[in-house]
Design a protein around this motif. Structure first.
Motif, PDB file in Angstrom:
ATOM      1  N   ILE A 174       0.842  -1.211   0.000  1.00  0.00           N
ATOM      2  CA  ILE A 174       0.000   0.000   0.000  1.00  0.00           C
ATOM      3  C   ILE A 174       0.870   1.251   0.000  1.00  0.00           C
ATOM      4  N   ALA A 175       1.914   1.248   0.869  1.00  0.00           N
ATOM      5  CA  ALA A 175       2.806   2.415   0.947  1.00  0.00           C
ATOM      6  C   ALA A 175       3.530   2.621  -0.381  1.00  0.00           C
ATOM      7  N   ARG A 176       3.934   1.523  -1.023  1.00  0.00           N
ATOM      8  CA  ARG A 176       4.621   1.627  -2.309  1.00  0.00           C
ATOM      9  C   ARG A 176       3.698   2.205  -3.373  1.00  0.00           C
ATOM     10  N   PHE A 177       2.431   1.804  -3.328  1.00  0.00           N
ATOM     11  CA  PHE A 177       1.460   2.310  -4.303  1.00  0.00           C
ATOM     12  C   PHE A 177       1.262   3.816  -4.139  1.00  0.00           C
ATOM     13  N   PHE A 178       1.006   4.228  -2.887  1.00  0.00           N
ATOM     14  CA  PHE A 178       0.757   5.652  -2.656  1.00  0.00           C
ATOM     15  C   PHE A 178       2.038   6.480  -2.805  1.00  0.00           C
ATOM     16  N   ALA A 179       3.203   5.881  -2.479  1.00  0.00           N
ATOM     17  CA  ALA A 179       4.466   6.595  -2.688  1.00  0.00           C
ATOM     18  C   ALA A 179       4.691   6.834  -4.170  1.00  0.00           C
ATOM     19  N   GLY A 180       4.336   5.827  -4.985  1.00  0.00           N
ATOM     20  CA  GLY A 180       4.460   5.990  -6.434  1.00  0.00           C
ATOM     21  C   GLY A 180       3.595   7.115  -6.955  1.00  0.00           C
ATOM     22  N   ARG A 181       2.370   7.219  -6.413  1.00  0.00           N
ATOM     23  CA  ARG A 181       1.483   8.313  -6.841  1.00  0.00           C
ATOM     24  C   ARG A 181       1.993   9.654  -6.331  1.00  0.00           C
ATOM     25  N   SER A 182       2.563   9.651  -5.124  1.00  0.00           N
ATOM     26  CA  SER A 182       3.019  10.916  -4.536  1.00  0.00           C
ATOM     27  C   SER A 182       4.215  11.491  -5.283  1.00  0.00           C
ATOM     28  N   ILE A 183       5.101  10.605  -5.773  1.00  0.00           N
ATOM     29  CA  ILE A 183       6.312  11.095  -6.437  1.00  0.00           C
ATOM     30  C   ILE A 183       6.155  11.095  -7.956  1.00  0.00           C
ATOM     31  N   LYS A 184       4.919  10.976  -8.425  1.00  0.00           N
ATOM     32  CA  LYS A 184       4.697  11.022  -9.873  1.00  0.00           C
ATOM     33  C   LYS A 184       5.251  12.305 -10.491  1.00  0.00           C
ATOM     34  N   PRO A 185       5.097  13.479  -9.821  1.00  0.00           N
ATOM     35  CA  PRO A 185       5.712  14.699 -10.384  1.00  0.00           C
ATOM     36  C   PRO A 185       7.215  14.590 -10.569  1.00  0.00           C
ATOM     37  N   VAL A 186       7.891  13.773  -9.730  1.00  0.00           N
ATOM     38  CA  VAL A 186       9.334  13.588  -9.895  1.00  0.00           C
ATOM     39  C   VAL A 186       9.618  12.905 -11.225  1.00  0.00           C
ATOM     40  N   GLN A 187       8.802  11.907 -11.562  1.00  0.00           N
ATOM     41  CA  GLN A 187       8.969  11.236 -12.852  1.00  0.00           C
ATOM     42  C   GLN A 187       8.728  12.214 -13.998  1.00  0.00           C
ATOM     43  N   THR A 188       7.727  13.101 -13.797  1.00  0.00           N
ATOM     44  CA  THR A 188       7.462  14.118 -14.812  1.00  0.00           C
ATOM     45  C   THR A 188       8.658  15.053 -14.972  1.00  0.00           C
ATOM     46  N   ILE A 189       9.282  15.408 -13.843  1.00  0.00           N
ATOM     47  CA  ILE A 189      10.473  16.265 -13.884  1.00  0.00           C
ATOM     48  C   ILE A 189      11.598  15.572 -14.664  1.00  0.00           C
ATOM     49  N   ILE A 190      11.783  14.268 -14.413  1.00  0.00           N
ATOM     50  CA  ILE A 190      12.832  13.512 -15.109  1.00  0.00           C
ATOM     51  C   ILE A 190      12.566  13.475 -16.609  1.00  0.00           C
ATOM     52  N   GLU A 191      11.306  13.190 -16.975  1.00  0.00           N
ATOM     53  CA  GLU A 191      10.963  13.103 -18.397  1.00  0.00           C
ATOM     54  C   GLU A 191      11.140  14.455 -19.087  1.00  0.00           C
ATOM     55  N   THR A 192      10.699  15.522 -18.405  1.00  0.00           N
ATOM     56  CA  THR A 192      10.835  16.854 -19.001  1.00  0.00           C
ATOM     57  C   THR A 192      12.302  17.248 -19.120  1.00  0.00           C
ATOM     58  N   SER A 193      13.094  16.903 -18.093  1.00  0.00           N
ATOM     59  CA  SER A 193      14.525  17.241 -18.119  1.00  0.00           C
ATOM     60  C   SER A 193      15.227  16.542 -19.272  1.00  0.00           C
TER      61      SER A 193
END
Length: 466
Positions: A181-200
């Protein structure tokens, strides 16, 4: 074994959450187990003790230290069934011989311990069945005449063992589920980080237009994304300025070099007299001087990119700064017979960078002299309004057309210079003035009417008025 630092960011968040949760859950489970264990123990002890007190009441003693048991009473208390809350009772004499016992013991006996166990709850076994027992001496005139032993099955205590097994089994299961559960919600919480990586990854020196989408929640990731976007804006602006600067500089530097080369080529095509040589050489020297001035101004502009953090703060006497600048241009002012009128109704001081401010004033006065007519007038006024000091420089020279007013602060821009080829310049002076005003937090405004007058109004923050 996978090292902690090899975990992904998402798994590290989940792992840290599980570590803290496991400690908390373990403490809760231990507390629950101890409370239940203590509660069951106390309940069994209370029942055993109650039975002990009841059977002590059934014992009487005589003068011969013989105690009599009211058998009919204690056997009537439903001790004949071993299946429902069995309570076992046994009487011993002082020699440890059985006097009587409850029928549910049948052929078995309760163990009689030494006197150190008197009136203490002891765990024992009866036919391999765990029991809780207590023994107490039977007294007659403070003399021990026998022992009463009461015991109860510990089958009720099995609930504690069952609870222990349940907690031991559910603990890792709960942690595993919490990790998922924590991994699932952590993945959703840090989704903007993935967006930052993709944009970078999309951003290159040729593509600086991409920006990171801002998250809906204004949390730390929102601030991070906003700061990165601001950084990208500054980088893009710097790159654009560099490209524009390089383009303009290469164009403007090429022109005087081409003029010098053309003049020299014309000069060597055929023999010339001394005066012609001197005239062409003089012309080339003037172009070299103009080229040197342009290079100095370009270097000055480049220095001012990060000048704001390096600017000094010192007390500047404006009146003297203006007069010193006028004295440096006195030869040119006299050559054009220009009248200079100053209006200083007080002594004005500000806290600023003296060197940078002197460059601003020098460029403004230089333009007022350069673009003025012969026998023209220059008016310079210093006055205070509210908490600001206004420095106005007005000349009645060639003026600036209305459509050119918003362009004069651009690098290399010169207004209708073809109409006045005798006025030399690089088009960088006012660009430097505007850049320095931004560095020093000054404001500058210009008003002009073609062939009538031009007024520059420099607004400075007042810090001291003498």
């Amino acid at each position: 074994m996978i090292k902690y630092f090899n975990f992904s960011f998402k798994n590290r968040i989940a792992f840290n959450y599980i570590v803290s949760s496991s400690i908390f859950i373990a403490l809760v489970f231990i507390a629950i187990f101890q409370v239940v264990k203590l509660s069951v123990n106390n309940h069994i002890n209370e029942e055993v003790y109650d039975e002990l007190m009841k059977h002590l009441d059934d014992v009487t003693t005589d003068s011969n230290d013989t105690y009599l048991i009211q058998v009919d009473q204690w056997r009537a208390r439903e001790h004949n069934s071993i299946s429902v809350n069995p309570v076992f009772v046994q009487f011993y004499d002082t020699n440890g011989e059985t006097i009587d016992k409850s029928p549910n013991l049948k052929e078995s006996d309760l163990k009689l311990f030494d006197s150190s166990k008197n009136d203490a709850f002891v765990n024992s076994e009866l036919n391999s069945i765990p029991i809780r027992q207590i023994q107490t001496p039977i007294l007659n005139s403070n003399k021990v005449v026998g022992f009463l032993v009461v015991a109860m099955s510990l089958e009720d205590f099995e609930i504690v063992l069952i609870l222990k097994n349940i907690l031991l089994i559910t603990f890792p299961l709960i942690l595993f589920l919490l990790f998922l559960i924590a991994r699932f919600f952590a993945g959703r919480s840090i989704k903007p980080v993935q967006t930052i990586i993709e944009t970078s990854n999309q951003i290159t020196k040729d593509n600086l237009k991409s920006r990171i989408p801002l998250p809906q929640n204004k949390d730390e990731l929102y601030i991070l994304s906003e700061n990165i976007n601001s950084l990208l804006n500054r980088i893009e602006n710097a790159v654009d300025r560099e490209k524009q600067f390089t383009s303009d500089a290469s164009h403007e530097l090429r022109t005087p070099l081409a003029v010098i080369k053309g003049t020299m080529e014309v000069l060597i095509r055929k023999p010339r007299n001394e005066e012609e040589y001197k005239d062409k050489i003089r012309f080339c020297i003037n172009e070299v001087d103009r080229l040197n001035k342009m290079v100095d101004q370009l270097l000055l502009l480049a220095r001012f990119e990060n000048q704001k953090s390096n600017s000094k703060k010192e007390s500047v006497y404006l009146n003297a700064l203006v007069l010193d600048t006028l004295s440096r241009y006195s030869d040119k002012i006299e050559a054009k017979k220009i009248s200079v009128i100053t209006h200083f109704n007080a002594d004005f001081y500000i806290e600023s960078d003296n060197y940078l401010l002197s460059i601003i004033i020098e460029n403004l006065i230089s333009n007022a002299v350069k673009y003025n007519y012969k026998n023209g007038i220059i008016e310079i006024e210093l006055h205070k309004t509210n908490k600001e000091i206004n420095l106005t420089i007005t000349d009645n020279g060639i003026g600036i057309s209305e459509q050119d007013l918003n362009k004069i602060f651009n690098s290399f821009y010169r207004s209708d210079f073809s109409k006045h080829p005798e006025i030399k310049g690089t088009g960088l002076g006012l660009s430097i003035v505007k850049r320095l005003c931004d560095v020093l937090d000054f404001k500058i405004f210009v008003e002009s009417k073609l062939n009538e007058k031009t007024t520059f109004n420099l607004i400075l923050p007042s810090t001291k008025l003498k």
